[in-house]
Every structure is written in C-alpha cells, then in structure tokens.
Design a protein around this motif. Structure first.
Motif, PDB file in Angstrom:
ATOM      1  N   ASP A   1      75.550   2.618   5.286  1.00  0.00           N
ATOM      2  CA  ASP A   1      75.890   3.664   4.316  1.00  0.00           C
ATOM      3  C   ASP A   1      75.076   3.482   3.043  1.00  0.00           C
ATOM      4  N   SER A   2      75.412   4.199   1.980  1.00  0.00           N
ATOM      5  CA  SER A   2      74.621   4.176   0.758  1.00  0.00           C
ATOM      6  C   SER A   2      74.607   2.813   0.085  1.00  0.00           C
ATOM      7  N   GLU A   3      75.627   1.973   0.363  1.00  0.00           N
ATOM      8  CA  GLU A   3      75.698   0.646  -0.225  1.00  0.00           C
ATOM      9  C   GLU A   3      75.364  -0.450   0.790  1.00  0.00           C
ATOM     10  N   PHE A   4      74.737  -0.052   1.902  1.00  0.00           N
ATOM     11  CA  PHE A   4      74.303  -0.961   2.961  1.00  0.00           C
ATOM     12  C   PHE A   4      75.475  -1.668   3.645  1.00  0.00           C
ATOM     13  N   ASN A   5      76.625  -1.012   3.666  1.00  0.00           N
ATOM     14  CA  ASN A   5      77.739  -1.509   4.474  1.00  0.00           C
ATOM     15  C   ASN A   5      77.505  -1.120   5.927  1.00  0.00           C
ATOM     16  N   ALA A   6      77.806  -2.029   6.846  1.00  0.00           N
ATOM     17  CA  ALA A   6      77.526  -1.800   8.268  1.00  0.00           C
ATOM     18  C   ALA A   6      78.598  -0.941   8.915  1.00  0.00           C
ATOM     19  N   LYS A   7      78.155  -0.030   9.781  1.00  0.00           N
ATOM     20  CA  LYS A   7      79.061   0.828  10.550  1.00  0.00           C
ATOM     21  C   LYS A   7      78.602   0.831  12.009  1.00  0.00           C
ATOM     22  N   VAL A   8      79.468   0.363  12.896  1.00  0.00           N
ATOM     23  CA  VAL A   8      79.156   0.385  14.330  1.00  0.00           C
ATOM     24  C   VAL A   8      79.214   1.838  14.814  1.00  0.00           C
ATOM     25  N   SER A   9      78.195   2.258  15.557  1.00  0.00           N
ATOM     26  CA  SER A   9      78.112   3.651  15.997  1.00  0.00           C
ATOM     27  C   SER A   9      77.854   3.731  17.498  1.00  0.00           C
ATOM     28  N   ASP A  10      77.753   4.955  17.980  1.00  0.00           N
ATOM     29  CA  ASP A  10      77.378   5.275  19.352  1.00  0.00           C
ATOM     30  C   ASP A  10      78.325   4.665  20.376  1.00  0.00           C
ATOM     31  N   PHE A  11      79.448   5.357  20.605  1.00  0.00           N
ATOM     32  CA  PHE A  11      80.455   4.914  21.551  1.00  0.00           C
ATOM     33  C   PHE A  11      80.355   5.666  22.879  1.00  0.00           C
ATOM     34  N   GLY A  12      79.166   6.164  23.185  1.00  0.00           N
ATOM     35  CA  GLY A  12      79.002   6.939  24.402  1.00  0.00           C
ATOM     36  C   GLY A  12      79.203   6.149  25.677  1.00  0.00           C
ATOM     37  N   LEU A  13      79.052   4.821  25.607  1.00  0.00           N
ATOM     38  CA  LEU A  13      79.235   3.986  26.799  1.00  0.00           C
ATOM     39  C   LEU A  13      80.529   3.191  26.755  1.00  0.00           C
ATOM     40  N   ALA A  14      81.350   3.439  25.747  1.00  0.00           N
ATOM     41  CA  ALA A  14      82.561   2.633  25.536  1.00  0.00           C
ATOM     42  C   ALA A  14      83.554   2.785  26.681  1.00  0.00           C
ATOM     43  N   ARG A  15      84.321   1.728  26.901  1.00  0.00           N
ATOM     44  CA  ARG A  15      85.386   1.748  27.887  1.00  0.00           C
ATOM     45  C   ARG A  15      86.660   1.193  27.255  1.00  0.00           C
TER      46      ARG A  15
ATOM     47  N   MET B   1      86.054 -12.799  19.052  1.00  0.00           N
ATOM     48  CA  MET B   1      85.630 -12.226  17.790  1.00  0.00           C
ATOM     49  C   MET B   1      86.484 -12.739  16.626  1.00  0.00           C
ATOM     50  N   ARG B   2      87.727 -13.050  16.879  1.00  0.00           N
ATOM     51  CA  ARG B   2      88.558 -13.620  15.808  1.00  0.00           C
ATOM     52  C   ARG B   2      88.048 -15.008  15.426  1.00  0.00           C
ATOM     53  N   GLN B   3      87.640 -15.795  16.436  1.00  0.00           N
ATOM     54  CA  GLN B   3      87.050 -17.103  16.144  1.00  0.00           C
ATOM     55  C   GLN B   3      85.743 -16.951  15.370  1.00  0.00           C
ATOM     56  N   VAL B   4      84.969 -15.942  15.729  1.00  0.00           N
ATOM     57  CA  VAL B   4      83.711 -15.683  15.022  1.00  0.00           C
ATOM     58  C   VAL B   4      83.972 -15.412  13.550  1.00  0.00           C
TER      59      VAL B   4
ATOM     60  N   LYS C   1      78.888  -9.696   8.867  1.00  0.00           N
ATOM     61  CA  LYS C   1      80.340  -9.785   8.690  1.00  0.00           C
ATOM     62  C   LYS C   1      81.007  -8.436   8.954  1.00  0.00           C
ATOM     63  N   GLY C   2      80.358  -7.347   8.511  1.00  0.00           N
ATOM     64  CA  GLY C   2      80.917  -6.027   8.731  1.00  0.00           C
ATOM     65  C   GLY C   2      81.001  -5.670  10.207  1.00  0.00           C
ATOM     66  N   VAL C   3      79.929  -5.954  10.941  1.00  0.00           N
ATOM     67  CA  VAL C   3      79.918  -5.675  12.384  1.00  0.00           C
ATOM     68  C   VAL C   3      80.987  -6.518  13.080  1.00  0.00           C
ATOM     69  N   ALA C   4      81.115  -7.781  12.694  1.00  0.00           N
ATOM     70  CA  ALA C   4      82.130  -8.656  13.298  1.00  0.00           C
ATOM     71  C   ALA C   4      83.532  -8.106  13.032  1.00  0.00           C
ATOM     72  N   SER C   5      83.776  -7.621  11.822  1.00  0.00           N
ATOM     73  CA  SER C   5      85.087  -7.065  11.491  1.00  0.00           C
ATOM     74  C   SER C   5      85.376  -5.821  12.330  1.00  0.00           C
ATOM     75  N   GLY C   6      84.366  -4.966  12.510  1.00  0.00           N
ATOM     76  CA  GLY C   6      84.541  -3.771  13.330  1.00  0.00           C
ATOM     77  C   GLY C   6      84.831  -4.105  14.782  1.00  0.00           C
ATOM     78  N   LEU C   7      84.129  -5.099  15.315  1.00  0.00           N
ATOM     79  CA  LEU C   7      84.344  -5.490  16.714  1.00  0.00           C
ATOM     80  C   LEU C   7      85.698  -6.178  16.902  1.00  0.00           C
ATOM     81  N   LEU C   8      86.145  -6.916  15.893  1.00  0.00           N
ATOM     82  CA  LEU C   8      87.478  -7.522  15.977  1.00  0.00           C
ATOM     83  C   LEU C   8      88.541  -6.439  16.092  1.00  0.00           C
TER      84      LEU C   8
END
Length: 673
Positions: A486-500, A615-618, A456-463
């Motif tokens: 993170d310390s509470e196992f919340n997801a964080k999307v990382s590594d934007f080196g290929l982002a456009r 992603m909103r539908q997801v 759910k966290g990754v989906a929210s970040g991608l939305l």
C-alpha cells in the motif's frame, strides 16, 4: 458604574454557563451532549469519525469498507476502588442510520465500553469497527450493544435488523429484532436503516447483574418494557477499573452514514434526559417534491414529448443494456460479496483503456479505476473466458476473499460478471507488487527495515488464514509477485484464485498440483495434498527471495540451474550465511535480523513437512520469543534423503520459474495438471 459592570459580568457568566450546559455538561459521575458543537475537545475521534458543522457526530460517511469511532476522551471509573465491584451505569443516546441506496446499506453501529480508546486496528464490515476478527485479543476488553443491519451467519446473527449484547465477541450473548411496545398499539417494529432518529436507553445494575436495552422513535417517551433484558451478566472479568465509552460504526461494500445526535452517560444514577429541542437536524434524504401546480400545467406537454421520445428511448435503453449486460447465478446470491455494475466499472476504468492498465499475466489484466460518486481508487482484475484461471478458480476467489478480513490481506470489495468476462474489484495498492521492488532495476530497492516489516506483515496474514479464521485457508501460491504494497509499504497478500478451504481438524483433499515452480513443496509430487505445511514451504522460499534479492531458481550458464535454498544452505555451512544477502542492501541492514530471516527461510523450506514450523511459531521467532532449532548439517542431510516423483521432475522442466544472469526472466503462476 461598578455595580453595572458587576451585573454585566454576572449576566455574561450566566449566558456562558447556559451555553456550556446546552452543549456538553460533564462531571466525575457522567456527562451530557445535546448535540456536539464545540465538543471536539471532549471526544476522541477515529477513522471516519467527525463532528459536522451542524453538531452531529458522524461515525461514517458513504466510504466503502470504512469505519469510524467516537469515544469520550477521558476514561470512566466503573469499579469501586476498595471492593472492585462494578458501579451501576446508565446511558441514553439518539442515533440515525441513513443508507446510500434503497437495497443495500452499511453494517450498523455499536455503543461500546472498551479498555482501549484507540481501536483503529479493528476491521470494518461485519466487525463493526470494534474487533479485528470477531473477538477480543490481548489487552482488549469490550462490552458492546450492537445495532446490526446486515445478517452475518458466521457470527450467529438472527436477522439483518437486530439489537445484540456482545461481551468480548461479536457472537451476541443475547439478541432480538428491533421493536418497541406502545401502550395503545402493542408491539411495533422499527427499521434501523429507515434514516429516522431513534433513542436508546441502556442501564446496567451490578447488584442484579442485569443489562436492559430500550429503544423507541425519537419523541416517543421511554417504553416501560425493555427490548432486550439479560440477567446474570457478570461483567466483572471484562470491565476494568477504568474504561472508555463511545460509539463505533462500519460499512462494507455497501454503505450508510451513521449519526449520533445526542448522548448522556451517568455512573451511580439515571442518565440525564436529553433536550430533544436542542438536538441537531439530520441531512435531508432524497430530492424535494416538485410543485404540484406546475406539474399539472406541464403534464400534457411532457406527455407529448415523452411519446415522441419513446421509440428512440426504448432502442437506446436496449442497446445500453446489451452493452452492459451481466450474468447472475444462484451461487453468487449465497456466497458473493457486493456486486458492482459493469457500467460503474466501465466508467471507473475509462472503458478499460490502455492508460489505466496496471499489469497483465496468465490470469488476465488489472486496471486502475476511480469509482464514480465516491471517487474511491480501485483495482479491477479482468479475466477473459480464455484465461487459464477459469470459472472454478474465480468462484474460489469470490467465496474466500469475499469473507476474509485482515489488515495484511488485499480486500476484495466486490465483483461483476458480463458475458465471457469475469471482473474482481479490489482495494487499490499504490506501490504495486513486492516483486517489482526486488527485481525491477528501474525501481528503487527497498531498505532492510521495509523488507523486514513486509515479512512480518505477510506472516501475520498467513497466520490469520491458517489458524485464526473460521476455516483453514491454504493460499497455494505465496511468492513476491502476489504480495502487494500500500502507500506506506504495508504488505497485503493477494491473488486467492488457487486458494482452498477446509474445516479446522479435518484433512485436506487430494487435488491437482498448482502453484509456481520453485515454491512447490516436494511432498506435493507424492500426495497431491495442499496443506498449511506446503504453504509454509512456499513462505520459506519467499523469505529467502526477500532477503537475497534472488529468484528461487537461477540460470548461471547453459544447463546449470542454481537453487536458492542450496545456495543459502551452503553459505550457512561455511559460517558465512550473510554472504547470501541481497547486494543492493549494501551494509545498511541489521545483521541479526537478516541472519534470522535466512535461517528461518531454510527452516520453513525444510524438505521434511513435519520439521517445518507453524505460522504461529514463525511469528514468535520473528518477535524473538523463541529460538530456531535447525542446524545446517541436519537440513542438508534431510534434503539429500528426500526423493522426488519422476513425473514431478518432468513438470518442473516443462514449466520453469527462473531468472537468468542476462536479465531475462520468466515467472508466472501455472495450473499444473
């Protein structure tokens, strides 16, 4: 004796009443705080907000990317019950902003009227701790007067020293540089980050729909002319019957301490005047002056010593400058977030020693660090000039990550460049990457509830990346190894080196094919265009990866590669899709949720781009608001009909991302030419 006792009790009562009035007086119509000692029960504090021993309400200290809140704990009734008409209100307060350095400071503070007392979901930096992405959402109703000390062109800021009126958005309906009118000297400018206390008066007349803001240095009588006066401000649709009033402040990569010294608020009348003599003192800034007489005596001796040390000192300085020499180019001034000194990063990581190494890969090494002074834990990504990522991808990560703000994205705090080295500074994620918890046998396996929360966290970040930011951001490398915890196992999307990035409503350009094999959408072989749909394909593979505990491609025997998509689809066709579930979960999972994630993973990885959900539908599917539409037979027929470019197949064979049944793995991002 009884008379004496009675007089004593009366005296004590008078003293008590005086002290209560001195500190905080409140009623249904308003309240007043001449300092905040003993006022903890009447305030609701959040984030970095605290009441100091001196009685100051300190909203932030010098913590990077921090924010703080201080709201009156009880809601204020701002509307007439019978007619729903907004009641006139008035407030005055004294604030001060003390930046940590001379050349950089935090983002400022705001007086806020909010439907929610707890706004901890908001973001720091340019969002001032009152909004999560620049505007109100859902149940949020916010009117704010911002005292902004950083110019953000994205939000339409006029400069880096202004007052603005915000209504459900940080794009002010009206704003002006900070100044006040003196009867003798005319218009005089004020600097919000001077560190000096200033007094503000805010008055709203519902009858005239007029909002007035006045400011002056503390001790100067209230100016007759308003700094900011906005007419026809109809707040009836924003202000509810009961609202919370208070303050919010935030820091970015540069920091300030934001203080409130006193505060008065009133409904249906003028706010009570603050007793300036009772306001607490601010902390002293800088060092005390040296004794002039001693200086005159010691000056000749000091001159001789300095002369003797001059040559050695110059040599030492030159050597140190060479050791910590950095690079600064024009694009960094325009786009770059806060720049760290190489010296600070060198000290933070203990000279980039092996003991601080968190991991290494094709893109360089990542070190754990502890910033000197603030003692903030960071992760420093060190990229050498031999790296395949290169300058172009480095710039991409700086530009995109430096401006993105979301709770499910790893925050880029800053960067540094030195000779052939490129360094990115991030928030430290104590639990590392999700990949390790899925495939490293030395680590405990994540429970299903933890995995579902990560999804759910990754989906929210991608939305946020795809639809909610000012531009469309295509990540292009979604996979478990790029999801940090993170310390509470919340997801964080990382590594934007290929982002456009591209504008909403425009078409992405054709680029070289990049990413990781197993996550690349089939249409990339023909179009070369990275889109939100190709990100969705990778996200679908990611869902299968998390639910099954398997990599996208697996070697079962020599020459045999098992595709995770085909394996899960086959289980679904047989009516036993839960057989694809990660065996490490045992029976401790919610079958309906696992089945939903598996089917959603297949749907997002649909061979036909137009058949993949957004992603909103997801997000709506994950919340159970809408059902899935695809069937296993339809997916299999579509998969069989999709043809791949021969050259793409050659690339797949040349750059595998697979695991074998003997435990050996190879999984790395590749820039595919």
């Amino acid at each position: 004796m009884g008379k004496c006792m009675s007089q004593a009790m009366i005296s004590k009562s008078l003293v008590f009443i005086f002290l209560v009035q001195l500190i905080a007086v409140s009623s249904e119509d308003g309240f007043i705080f001449n300092g905040f000692k003993g006022a903890g029960a009447k305030l609701s504090l959040g984030g970095l907000g605290e009441i100091t021993s001196e009685g100051l309400l300190r909203l932030t200290n010098y913590t990077k990317e921090g924010m703080g809140h201080g709201f009156y704990s009880m809601p204020i009734h701002l509307k007439k019950s019978s007619s729903g008409i907004i009641l006139p209100f008035s407030t005055t307060f004294v604030f001060a902003i003390q930046p940590k350095g001379e050349d950089a400071n935090g983002h400022g503070l705001a007086f806020a009227i909010s439907s929610l007392k707890d706004i901890s979901e908001a973001m720091p930096s340019q969002y001032l701790g009152i909004f999560s992405n620049g505007s109100a959402k859902g149940e949020e109703h916010i009117v704010a007067i911002e005292f902004d000390t950083v110019q953000n062109l994205d939000l339409g800021d006029i400069d880096d020293n202004h007052v603005g009126i915000d209504i459900n958005s940080l794009k002010s309906v009206n704003s002006t540089p900070v100044s006040y009118v003196d009867d003798k000297d005319g218009v005089l400018n004020l600097t919000l980050v001077s560190g000096n206390p200033m007094q503000v008066w805010i008055d709203y007349s519902a009858m005239d729909m007029k909002l007035d803001v006045v400011i002056s240095p503390l001790g100067v009588p209230k100016p007759k002319h308003s700094l900011l006066s906005t007419k026809l401000v109809n707040l009836s649709t924003v202000i509810l019957d009961d609202m919370y009033v208070g303050f919010s402040a935030s820091n970015g990569a540069a920091t300030s301490s934001h203080y409130i010294l006193g505060w008065s608020f009133s409904i249906n009348g003028k706010a009570q005047d603050l007793d300036i003599s009772q306001l607490p003192s601010l902390p002293q800034q800088g060092k005390s002056k040296k004794n002039q007489t001693l200086l005159l005596v010691a000056l000749p001796l000091a001159a001789v010593i300095l002369l003797l040390l001059c040559i050695g000192g110059i040599i030492l300085i030159l050597n140190r400058r060479k050791k910590y020499a950095e690079v600064l180019e024009e694009w960094e001034v325009e786009f770059g977030p806060h720049r760290f000194s190489y010296k600070d990063l060198f000290k933070a990581t203990k000279g980039f020693k092996e003991e601080n190494l968190l991991g290494a890969g094709g893109f360089g090494q990542v070190y754990k660090g502890l910033l000197p002074g603030s003692k903030m834990e960071i992760a420093v990504k060190k990229i050498s000039h031999e790296s395949r990522q290169g300058m172009r991808e480095f710039v991409s990560e700086i530009v995109s990550m430096g401006r993105l703000r979301h709770r499910n994205l790893v925050q880029l705090l800053g960067y540094c460049r030195r000779q052939g080295e490129l360094l990115l500074v991030y928030d430290f994620m104590p639990n590392g990457s999700l990949e390790k918890f899925l495939f490293d046998k030395t680590r405990p396996s994540l429970s299903w509830s933890q995995r579902f929360q990560v999804i759910k966290g990754v989906a929210s970040g991608l939305l946020y990346l795809h639809e909610e930011w000012e531009q469309v951001v295509i990540h292009r490398d979604i996979k478990a190894s790029n999801i940090l915890l993170d310390s509470e196992f919340n997801a964080k999307v990382s590594d934007f080196g290929l982002a456009r990035l591209y504008d909403h409503g425009s078409n992405p350009r054709t680029t070289r094919i990049v990413g990781t094999i197993g996550y690349l959408a089939p249409e990339l072989s023909k179009t070369g265009k990275a889109t939100v749909s190709t990100d969705m394909y990778a996200f679908g593979t990611f869902l299968l990866e998390v639910a099954c505990g398997r990599r996208p491609l697996e070697v079962r025997s020599v020459g045999e590669i098992v595709d995770l998509f085909d394996m899960v689809l086959d289980c679904w066709k047989k009516g036993a899709i839960l057989n694809a579930t990660d065996p490490k979960l045992g029976s401790d999972y919610v079958a309906e949720e696992v089945e939903l994630v598996l089917k959603l993973g297949l749907s997002c990885s649909h061979p036909e781009p137009t058949s993949r959900p957004s992603m909103r539908q997801v997000m709506r599917i994950l919340e159970g608001d809408v059902p899935l539409q695809h069937s296993p037979d339809g997916l299999q027929a579509s998969a069989a009909a999709v043809s791949y470019d021969d050259s793409f197949d050659n690339v797949v064979l040349s750059y595998p991302s697979i695991s074998d049944t003997t435990g050996g793995t190879e999984s790395a991002s590749e820039v595919l030419l």
